[in-house]
Design an enzyme around this catalytic site. Structure first.
Site, PDB file in Angstrom:
ATOM      1  N   GLY A   1      80.917   5.169  21.622  1.00  0.00           N
ATOM      2  CA  GLY A   1      79.920   5.519  20.774  1.00  0.00           C
ATOM      3  C   GLY A   1      79.118   6.780  21.086  1.00  0.00           C
TER       4      GLY A   1
ATOM      5  CG  MET B   1      82.544  15.816  23.584  1.00  0.00           C
ATOM      6  SD  MET B   1      84.001  15.200  24.387  1.00  0.00           S
ATOM      7  CE  MET B   1      85.187  15.363  23.059  1.00  0.00           C
TER       8      MET B   1
ATOM      9  N   GLY C   1      84.081  23.032  23.041  1.00  0.00           N
ATOM     10  CA  GLY C   1      83.349  23.341  24.529  1.00  0.00           C
ATOM     11  C   GLY C   1      84.045  24.673  24.903  1.00  0.00           C
TER      12      GLY C   1
ATOM     13  N   GLY D   1      85.912  26.024  28.198  1.00  0.00           N
ATOM     14  CA  GLY D   1      86.668  25.833  29.328  1.00  0.00           C
ATOM     15  C   GLY D   1      86.476  27.117  30.281  1.00  0.00           C
TER      16      GLY D   1
ATOM     17  CG  ASP E   1      87.242  20.850  30.314  1.00  0.00           C
ATOM     18  OD1 ASP E   1      86.902  19.605  30.577  1.00  0.00           O
ATOM     19  OD2 ASP E   1      88.024  21.497  31.001  1.00  0.00           O
TER      20      ASP E   1
ATOM     21  CE1 TYR F   1      90.943  23.291  36.044  1.00  0.00           C
ATOM     22  CE2 TYR F   1      88.883  23.488  34.895  1.00  0.00           C
ATOM     23  CZ  TYR F   1      90.317  23.144  35.048  1.00  0.00           C
ATOM     24  OH  TYR F   1      91.007  22.475  33.806  1.00  0.00           O
TER      25      TYR F   1
ATOM     26  CE  LYS G   1      89.920  19.075  32.751  1.00  0.00           C
ATOM     27  NZ  LYS G   1      89.179  20.256  33.011  1.00  0.00           N
TER      28      LYS G   1
ATOM     29  CG  HIS H   1      92.794  17.820  36.736  1.00  0.00           C
ATOM     30  ND1 HIS H   1      91.790  18.764  37.337  1.00  0.00           N
ATOM     31  CD2 HIS H   1      93.676  18.504  35.824  1.00  0.00           C
ATOM     32  CE1 HIS H   1      92.028  20.082  36.700  1.00  0.00           C
ATOM     33  NE2 HIS H   1      92.996  19.786  35.762  1.00  0.00           N
TER      34      HIS H   1
END
Ligand code: NDP
Length: 296
Positions: free
Chosen positions: A9, A12, A16, A18, A43, A48, A73, A108
């Protein structure tokens, strides 16, 4: 901004920004530009190395925290046989981001050769969800076999599976499996970045330069990147294009004023090559890909 409703629910934003390969010293500007230009979904990932800068940009932007959907992630090195390592992985990411909760937290990669670790990590995500630390949980690069094993052994159906998806590599079997199980498909390399990243070998052909893509772009007065994002959105996927350049960040969100025809969607579908750009998920191991994620 178009939104997608996850299987629990939670809403989103469909598109987006990255930030894979966005250097930390360029991340604050890129994320601030994106937020200024209307993005409300970022994201990132522990691996990263730029969660801290994402968090800084969120604070600098002045956009209310709850208006932005933050996805990150857990890297495989933070999966454990119990689930404490993964709970600690959340703590590290949340502290770097400067957030008390994360909107979407995903694994990930699967670790197919050590699936018990993958399951333990996922159970930690379930605990974080139950405790209200994350609003939704999911996975990335999970193939149907990994998903079947996960669904058999855990309680919460992943909200999202983030996968390499562009016209040259569409993973239709996984997409269909996800859809049948109410798992939303989210495309990484949605404009085919993995087909042309600099430094990834000389033999790649950029999907952005494919004549079928450029012809459709010309027909709409849009760019090839915008066409590929539209293809993903019209087929119900979330897309998270990366750029560090303000004009491209703007271009990539300017995709809500045109529609591809059924024939154009089919022409893009027909570009499948069967060639994966990213790592083969079945071969991801700690020995090959493990690396420590620094403390906050
Ligand atoms: P993308 O398909 O988003 O392409 C990014 C590349 O395209 C960059 O080289 C960028 O360069 C360039 N670019 C961006 N916009 C345009 C444009 N409008 N026209 C032409 N070129 C453009 O690839 P990514 O692999 O980065 O995927 C997007 C996001 O997905 C990542 O940033 C990351 O968040 C996630 N991801 C997840 C993975 C996973 O395993 N779960 C793996 C890979 C990515 P420049 O910055 O110079 O503009």
């Amino acid at each position: 901004m178009q939104t997608l409703t996850l299987n629990n629910g939670v809403a989103m934003p469909a598109l987006g920004l990255g930030v894979f390969q966005t250097p930390p010293d360029e991340t604050i500007a890129a994320v601030k530009d994106a937020l200024e230009l209307g993005y409300r979904h970022i994201d990132t990932a522990a691996a990263y190395g730029n969660e801290r800068e994402v968090g800084q940009a969120l604070r600098d932007s002045g956009v209310p925290r709850d208006d932005v959907f933050v996805e990150t992630k857990i890297w495989i090195s933070d999966y454990g046989y119990g689930y404490d390592e993964t709970l600690h992985g959340f703590d590290k990411s949340a502290a770097k981001l400067g957030l008390d909760h994360i909107d979407l937290l995903i694994l990930h990669q699967a670790l197919p050769s050590d699936f018990d670790r993958t399951l333990a990590a996922y159970r930690a995500l379930e605990k974080l969800l139950a405790d209200g630390k994350v609003r939704a949980i999911g996975v990335s690069n999970f193939m149907t076999d990994h998903l079947t094993r996960l669904l058999d052994a855990t309680d919460v159906v992943p909200a999202v599976n983030q996968l390499e998806i562009h016209p040259y590599f569409q993973q239709r079997t996984v997409l269909d499996f996800d859809t049948a199980h109410h798992i939303l498909n989210q495309a990484w390399s949605p404009i085919g970045g993995v087909t042309f990243y600099p430094g990834y070998g000389d033999h790649r052909t950029s999907v952005l330069q494919d004549p079928a893509v450029t012809a459709i772009a010309d027909a709409h007065g849009k760019s090839p990147a915008q066409v590929l994002l539209r293809w993903g959105l019209q087929q119900g996927r979330s897309v998270i294009p990366k750029s560090t350049k303000r004009h491209r960040i703007a271009e990539n969100i300017d995709v809500f004023d045109f529609d591809l025809t059924t024939a154009e969607l089919a022409a893009l579908d027909a570009l499948e090559t069967g060639r994966r750009g990213g790592p083969e998920p079945e071969n991801v191991t700690l020995a090959a890909y493990g690396r420590a994620i620094p403390e906050a």
